[in-house]
Write an enzyme that holds these catalytic residues in place. Structure first.
Site, PDB file in Angstrom:
ATOM      1  N   CYS A   1      10.987  42.660 -33.413  1.00  0.00           N
ATOM      2  CA  CYS A   1      10.096  41.658 -32.803  1.00  0.00           C
ATOM      3  C   CYS A   1       8.685  41.725 -33.423  1.00  0.00           C
ATOM      4  O   CYS A   1       8.496  41.362 -34.574  1.00  0.00           O
ATOM      5  CB  CYS A   1      10.094  41.824 -31.281  1.00  0.00           C
ATOM      6  SG  CYS A   1       9.333  40.426 -30.465  1.00  0.00           S
TER       7      CYS A   1
ATOM      8  N   HIS B   1      15.644  41.669 -29.770  1.00  0.00           N
ATOM      9  CA  HIS B   1      15.545  43.053 -29.281  1.00  0.00           C
ATOM     10  C   HIS B   1      16.920  43.729 -29.226  1.00  0.00           C
ATOM     11  O   HIS B   1      17.648  43.544 -28.245  1.00  0.00           O
ATOM     12  CB  HIS B   1      14.905  43.073 -27.887  1.00  0.00           C
ATOM     13  CG  HIS B   1      13.453  42.767 -27.927  1.00  0.00           C
ATOM     14  ND1 HIS B   1      12.485  43.744 -28.064  1.00  0.00           N
ATOM     15  CD2 HIS B   1      12.788  41.585 -27.898  1.00  0.00           C
ATOM     16  CE1 HIS B   1      11.293  43.165 -28.100  1.00  0.00           C
ATOM     17  NE2 HIS B   1      11.453  41.856 -28.002  1.00  0.00           N
TER      18      HIS B   1
ATOM     19  N   GLU C   1      17.522  46.720 -28.596  1.00  0.00           N
ATOM     20  CA  GLU C   1      17.532  47.839 -27.649  1.00  0.00           C
ATOM     21  C   GLU C   1      17.908  47.424 -26.235  1.00  0.00           C
ATOM     22  O   GLU C   1      18.231  48.267 -25.409  1.00  0.00           O
ATOM     23  CB  GLU C   1      16.165  48.541 -27.643  1.00  0.00           C
ATOM     24  CG  GLU C   1      15.004  47.762 -27.032  1.00  0.00           C
ATOM     25  CD  GLU C   1      14.321  46.792 -27.999  1.00  0.00           C
ATOM     26  OE1 GLU C   1      14.967  46.369 -28.969  1.00  0.00           O
ATOM     27  OE2 GLU C   1      13.152  46.443 -27.756  1.00  0.00           O
TER      28      GLU C   1
END
Ligand code: XMP
Length: 613
Positions: free
Chosen positions: A78, A165, A167
């Protein structure tokens, strides 16, 4: 040990990145962008995290460009993806169409970071800006409908950037992407708890030398596992633990702990009775940070008094600090102070500076600490205990000191467009009320301390989830917590008032009893294990001026850095309500206040924290 460094540009999600890498058996550490490139020489890979800040702003944090010359693989996420693009010759601009939420990623080149992914992958986007021109040597590997350069790679330099993202769990192929990056980094996968226990023991022995160790045990998972590993490293003779009965623990805590410790084979365990002292210092305090500071200081004072007859050079203080505790209190330079954990209060920081504290678990996440505890043979009921904050019930009892509420500038409700909020809620046939109490949250990675919104009206969990996130997104910075009215079914908001209330014995007794009843019921219903924790909050809101409000905060989480609210099935909730309403009778002869209102916290973390204060 070989490691990957996550450079944290201020994102709460940095912990998710680090813990995902650890699940893939690689040691990962979070560092601030101010670090010097020399500190990274031994590192096998670098990840740039996202950020609440926008890279197009002049104050946006950068990075020392010498990092790009280290010949270490880099993955930018990002903000980190945009930073990577901009710093090595590409361009970044504001996106024409901004993407937030689930988005389809069309993968084109699956030879590198995207290996093994599907043609269409669901990913989680949250960005205002984008890389608009590739740096030299890069290619585009994937796009979304509104983002041309969603994944870029320079295979020769081993530099990668992803706009989404990986994660967060909504990105289905996220773990695979990290796995691919780790393969590219050729890093050893040796972060495995059983093997690490020996390392921790070695470190403890080195640091302690011939000294003794003194631990203030809370009975929680972290301090108990710390105690167990200290004993394993140093033997029972050199480890002393005291359980401080601050009066702010859970019901029957002191008894329970004694039993559990005995069962675990611990010796040299003492009890410090300090209930009155805690109460005297806290009874008039409403500000959550002040409460936390005082509790941290009292723990240290007690420790000092206890060992004053010993030569200080013979002793070290041990704490059960775990990794997120060190970061959420502004452990890295960028991350804002959200809450002062009691084991990072000023008095503790002084001792840390002087090297008088040992924290054997400071590098581990909660799930890892539980695994260490299990490996050390601690009983399941101890290792599986729900987390409980060090400052205890003090941060679950909202106090109202009128001078505090009125003098400290509250930016609500003047700034809150109440009409807009009502219109938003009307869509869902719900009515919103702004409550006259305040609670801590974390928005855009910064601490906020604002009033919660209460919703009333008949609806289902899914609608509540949607409306809660719409409200907190729409009123960013103004509303960080949303509640739902469970009891009574309706009420007249004009009659609900904030009453004057401090941290009294009666209120502590009431909240302990409520907490105990809720936990017992969840255990009976087989729901306790799947819930991360369920704080019960006491708020001084009353119709009659005599009663109290209880708020249930059940959450699901992996490591407490992010959380969803748990949806307790209707019939169980009904039973909980019935039990709570009966509390004044159960508590006789202590005569606690009647429960006039029961609310349910329907906010995720972020934007709310798990605990209220
Ligand atoms: P928050 O409220 O920050 O909580 O979302 C995250 C987790 O940490 C626990 N917590 C604490 N634990 N000392 C602790 O030992 C503290 O001061 C403290 N404050 C919060 C909380 O219960 C949750 O599991």
């Amino acid at each position: 040990m070989e490691k990957i460094v996550v450079i944290d540009f201020g994102s709460q999600y940095s912990h998710l990145i680090a813990s995902k890498l650890r699940k893939l058996k690689v040691f990962s550490e979070i560092k601030s962008p101010e670090l010097r490139p020399e500190e990274l020489k031994e590192v096998k890979g670098i990840i740039f995290s996202g950020s609440p800040l926008r890279i197009v702003e002049p104050t946006a944090p950068g990075i020392d460009k010498r990092i790009f010359k280290l010949k270490i693989p880099i993955l930018g996420i990002c903000y980190g993806h945009q930073l990577l693009g901009r710093e090595i010759g590409g361009k970044v601009r504001e996106s024409k169409i901004k993407e937030f939420g689930k988005t389809v990623l069309k993968t084109q080149d699956k030879s590198g970071i995207l290996e093994g992914l599907k043609d269409d992958e669901l990913v989680w986007m949250s960005h205002n800006d984008e890389v608009s021109k590739l740096p030299r040597g890069f290619k585009i590997s994937a796009q979304t409908e509104n983002c041309q350069i969603a994944v870029m790679e320079n295979p020769k330099k081993k530099f990668f950037g992803v706009q989404f993202h990986p994660e967060v769990s909504h990105t289905e192929g996220g773990l695979k992407i990290f796995d691919n990056f780790l393969k590219i980094c050729r890093v050893k996968r040796d972060w495995e708890i059983p093997g690490l226990i020996e390392e921790i023991i070695k470190d403890i022995r080195e640091k302690v030398g011939k000294r003794k160790v003194f631990l203030l045990a809370s009975g929680g998972v972290d301090s108990t596992v710390t105690l167990a590993i200290l004993i394993k490293a140093l033997g029972t003779e050199r480890v002393f633990a005291f359980y401080v009965d601050s009066g702010l623990g859970r019901k029957n805590e002191a008894e329970e702990i004694k039993k559990l410790f005995r069962k675990s084979g611990f010796k040299n365990i003492g009890l410090i009775k300090a209930e009155n002292r805690f109460l005297k210092n806290l009874e008039k305090i409403s500000d959550p940070e002040e409460k936390r500071e005082i509790i941290g200081r009292l723990f240290i004072e007690l420790w000092k008094e206890k060992i004053k007859n010993f030569a200080p050079e013979d002793w070290l203080l041990a704490q059960g600090t775990i990794y997120p505790d060190t970061i959420e209190t502004a452990g890295t330079i960028r991350s804002e102070r959200i809450k002062t954990h009691h084991n990072r209060a000023e008095a503790v920081k002084e001792l840390l500076k002087r090297g008088e504290i040992i924290e054997p678990l400071a590098f581990f996440y909660k799930d890892e600490v539980r695994e260490i505890g299990k490996e050390l043979g601690l009983p399941d009921e101890l290792v599986r205990r729900h987390p409980f904050p060090g400052p205890g019930m003090a941060v679950r009892i909202i106090c109202s000191d009128f001078s505090f509420w009125q003098d400290k500038k509250i930016n609500l409700p003047e700034e809150l467009p109440l009409g807009e909020l009502e219109i938003l809620c009307q869509k869902f046939s719900l009515k919103p009320y702004l409550l006259p109490i305040k609670t801590v949250g974390v928005q855009a990675d910064q601490r906020v301390y604002n009033k919660p919104v209460l919703l009333s009206g008949k609806t289902d969990w899914q609608t509540l989830q949607q409306v809660s996130s719409e409200i907190t997104n729409h009123f960013k910075g103004l509303i960080n917590r949303v509640l739902y009215l469970i009891y009574p079914e309706t009420f007249d908001p004009k009659t609900l008032k904030l009453k004057r209330a401090g941290l009294s014995k009666e209120r502590i007794f009431l909240v302990k009893e409520a907490d105990w009843q809720v936990e017992k019921l969840l255990k009976e219903k087989g729901l306790w294990r799947e819930i991360w924790q369920i704080p019960v909050i006491l708020a001084p809101l009353s119709f009659s001026g005599l009663g109290e409000t209880l708020i249930l905060r059940p959450v699901l989480s992996e490591n407490a850095m992010t959380a969803d609210f748990a949806k307790i099935p209707g019939p169980v909730l009904q039973e909980i309500v019935e039990k709570l309403l009966l509390l004044p009778e159960i508590c006789e002869p202590k005569k606690v206040s009647p429960i006039e209102l029961i609310l349910y916290d329907i906010t995720t973390k972020p934007p709310a924290t798990i605990e209220w204060e």
